[in-house]
Structure formats: structure tokens, C-alpha cells
Motif scaffolding. Structure first.
Motif, short mmCIF file in Angstrom:
data_model
loop_
_atom_site.label_atom_id
_atom_site.label_comp_id
_atom_site.label_asym_id
_atom_site.label_seq_id
_atom_site.Cartn_x
_atom_site.Cartn_y
_atom_site.Cartn_z
N ALA A 1 77.59 55.84 58.52
CA ALA A 1 76.52 55.43 59.42
C ALA A 1 75.41 54.81 58.60
CB ALA A 1 75.99 56.62 60.21
N THR A 2 74.76 53.81 59.18
CA THR A 2 73.65 53.16 58.50
C THR A 2 72.54 52.88 59.50
OG1 THR A 2 72.99 51.35 57.04
CG2 THR A 2 74.56 50.82 58.78
N GLN A 3 71.34 52.75 58.99
CA GLN A 3 70.19 52.45 59.81
C GLN A 3 69.43 51.33 59.13
OE1 GLN A 3 67.62 55.74 60.90
NE2 GLN A 3 65.86 54.46 60.54
N PHE A 4 69.20 50.26 59.86
CA PHE A 4 68.39 49.17 59.34
C PHE A 4 67.82 48.41 60.52
CE2 PHE A 4 72.66 47.51 59.74
CZ PHE A 4 72.48 46.27 60.32
N VAL B 1 66.22 58.23 55.21
CA VAL B 1 67.65 58.11 54.98
C VAL B 1 68.13 56.84 55.67
CG1 VAL B 1 69.91 59.14 55.38
CG2 VAL B 1 67.96 60.60 54.79
N ALA B 2 68.77 55.93 54.91
CA ALA B 2 69.22 54.65 55.46
C ALA B 2 70.72 54.63 55.71
CB ALA B 2 68.84 53.52 54.51
N ALA B 3 71.49 55.49 55.02
CA ALA B 3 72.93 55.51 55.22
C ALA B 3 73.48 56.87 54.80
CB ALA B 3 73.61 54.41 54.42
N VAL B 4 74.55 57.29 55.49
CA VAL B 4 75.23 58.54 55.16
C VAL B 4 76.73 58.31 55.24
CG1 VAL B 4 73.37 60.06 55.91
CG2 VAL B 4 75.12 59.37 57.54
N VAL C 1 66.54 42.33 57.93
CA VAL C 1 67.68 41.90 57.10
C VAL C 1 68.33 40.64 57.66
CG1 VAL C 1 68.15 44.19 56.17
CG2 VAL C 1 69.27 43.46 58.27
N ARG C 2 67.57 39.85 58.38
CA ARG C 2 68.11 38.69 59.09
C ARG C 2 69.00 37.82 58.21
NH1 ARG C 2 63.75 35.44 62.09
NH2 ARG C 2 63.59 37.52 62.93
N SER D 1 65.82 54.67 51.57
CA SER D 1 65.07 53.42 51.54
C SER D 1 63.60 53.76 51.77
CB SER D 1 65.57 52.46 52.61
OG SER D 1 64.96 51.20 52.48
N THR D 2 62.74 52.79 51.56
CA THR D 2 61.32 53.02 51.76
C THR D 2 60.74 51.87 52.57
OG1 THR D 2 61.18 54.11 49.63
CG2 THR D 2 59.12 53.43 50.61
#
Length: 44
Positions: free
Chosen positions: A21-24, A11-14, A29-30, A4-5
Motif C-alpha cells: 500500500a502507498t499514499q501520495f 508513513v508513505a508506504a507499507v 507527483v504529477r 516521507s515528510t
């Protein structure tokens, strides 16, 4: 791996077998957070 940018690419997900795993940022993203969780639960 998903990229993502937000200023810079990151890296946003693996995925590694059964491990996901994800990161946000929840504030970013409400409106889509429930759909994101529903989509993930649908893959289990």
C-alpha cells in the motif's frame, strides 16, 4: 515501511507479504506518476 515528510513525517508506504500500500498526493507527483506506476507494475 517508507516514511516521507510534508510538514510532518508520515508513513508513505507499507508492505506485508503480498499486500502493498502507498499514499501520495497525485498533484504532488504529477510528472512522476507514470514512472511510479511503471516501477510498481515491474515488481509484479
Amino acid at each position: 515501511m517508507t516514511w516521507s515528510t510534508h510538514g510532518k513525517p508520515f508513513v508513505a508506504a507499507v508492505e506485508n507479504g503480498a499486500l502493498w500500500a502507498t499514499q501520495f498526493h497525485p498533484r504532488e507527483v504529477r510528472r512522476r506518476r507514470a514512472q511510479l506506476l511503471n516501477n510498481w507494475i515491474g515488481t509484479l
